[in-house]
Design a protein around this motif. Structure first.
Motif, mmCIF file in Angstrom:
data_model
loop_
_atom_site.group_PDB
_atom_site.id
_atom_site.type_symbol
_atom_site.label_atom_id
_atom_site.label_comp_id
_atom_site.label_asym_id
_atom_site.label_seq_id
_atom_site.Cartn_x
_atom_site.Cartn_y
_atom_site.Cartn_z
ATOM 1 N N GLY A 15 0.793 -1.217 0.000
ATOM 2 C CA GLY A 15 0.000 0.000 0.000
ATOM 3 C C GLY A 15 0.825 1.266 0.000
ATOM 4 O O GLY A 15 0.281 2.363 -0.181
ATOM 5 N N ARG A 66 -1.707 2.779 -11.039
ATOM 6 C CA ARG A 66 -0.894 2.831 -9.814
ATOM 7 C C ARG A 66 0.468 3.497 -10.057
ATOM 8 O O ARG A 66 0.994 4.150 -9.165
ATOM 9 C CB ARG A 66 -0.667 1.415 -9.262
ATOM 10 C CG ARG A 66 -1.942 0.672 -8.911
ATOM 11 C CD ARG A 66 -1.637 -0.624 -8.168
ATOM 12 N NE ARG A 66 -0.873 -1.565 -8.982
ATOM 13 C CZ ARG A 66 0.303 -2.077 -8.624
ATOM 14 N NH1 ARG A 66 0.867 -1.735 -7.475
ATOM 15 N NH2 ARG A 66 0.927 -2.949 -9.424
ATOM 16 N N ASN A 83 2.558 3.938 -6.669
ATOM 17 C CA ASN A 83 1.615 4.012 -5.557
ATOM 18 C C ASN A 83 0.928 2.665 -5.358
ATOM 19 O O ASN A 83 0.955 1.800 -6.237
ATOM 20 C CB ASN A 83 0.561 5.086 -5.821
ATOM 21 C CG ASN A 83 1.130 6.478 -5.886
ATOM 22 O OD1 ASN A 83 2.107 6.811 -5.207
ATOM 23 N ND2 ASN A 83 0.525 7.324 -6.707
ATOM 24 N N SER A 84 0.300 2.509 -4.193
ATOM 25 C CA SER A 84 -0.464 1.291 -3.890
ATOM 26 C C SER A 84 0.352 0.036 -4.194
ATOM 27 O O SER A 84 -0.123 -0.892 -4.851
ATOM 28 C CB SER A 84 -1.772 1.281 -4.683
ATOM 29 O OG SER A 84 -2.545 2.422 -4.418
ATOM 30 N N LYS A 86 2.242 -3.453 -4.188
ATOM 31 C CA LYS A 86 1.837 -4.798 -3.801
ATOM 32 C C LYS A 86 3.066 -5.691 -3.683
ATOM 33 O O LYS A 86 4.096 -5.415 -4.321
ATOM 34 C CB LYS A 86 0.906 -5.380 -4.865
ATOM 35 C CG LYS A 86 -0.313 -4.541 -5.179
ATOM 36 C CD LYS A 86 -1.101 -5.135 -6.340
ATOM 37 C CE LYS A 86 -2.309 -4.293 -6.688
ATOM 38 N NZ LYS A 86 -3.087 -4.878 -7.810
#
Length: 115
Positions: A15, A66, A83-84, A86
Motif C-alpha cells: 500500500g 498505480r 503508488n499502492s 503490492k
C-alpha cells in the motif's frame, strides 16, 4: 561512456509508495525513448512503463492506475512514481534508453514490498 543510474528503491509496506529516478549522462537525453523494466527472481524481465521522446506514455496492465512515468529533459532524468504497491511488485527495476541503434541499460535498483 553513457551511464544510466537508477535510485530510489528500497523496502516499503504493501500500500505504500516509492519514486524511482533514472539519471542519464553522456547522451542527448531528449531524443531517447525511455522505459522502466523489472525482473523478479526466477522471472523474465518485463516492461513496466515507457515514455517516448514526445511524452507518449504506456503501461503494463498490472501497474495501470498505480504507476506514473515522467521525464525531465532539463535534468536528464526519468521518474517512476509507484503508488499502492503490492508484494508482487517486488523486483529489481531497470531503466532503459533507446534511440535508433543505440540502446542502454542501468544497473538496477531493488524494490521490495513486504510487511
Amino acid at each position: 561512456q553513457v551511464q544510466l543510474v537508477e535510485s530510489g528503491g528500497g523496502l516499503v509496506q504493501p500500500g505504500g509508495s516509492l519514486r524511482l529516478s533514472c539519471l542519464a549522462s553522456r547522451i542527448v537525453f531528449s531524443v531517447y525513448h525511455l522505459g522502466w523494466y523489472r525482473q523478479a527472481p526466477g522471472k523474465q524481465r518485463e516492461l513496466v512503463a515507457s515514455i517516448t521522446n514526445n511524452n507518449y506514455t504506456s503501461y503494463a496492465n498490472s501497474v495501470k492506475g498505480r504507476f506514473t512515468v515522467s521525464r525531465d529533459n532539463a535534468k536528464n532524468t526519468m521518474y517512476l512514481r509507484m503508488n499502492s504497491l503490492k508484494p508482487e511488485d517486488t523486483a529489481v527495476y531497470y531503466c532503459n534508453a533507446l534511440s535508433g541503434p543505440y540502446y542502454y541499460w542501468g544497473q538496477g535498483t531493488q524494490v521490495t514490498v513486504s510487511s
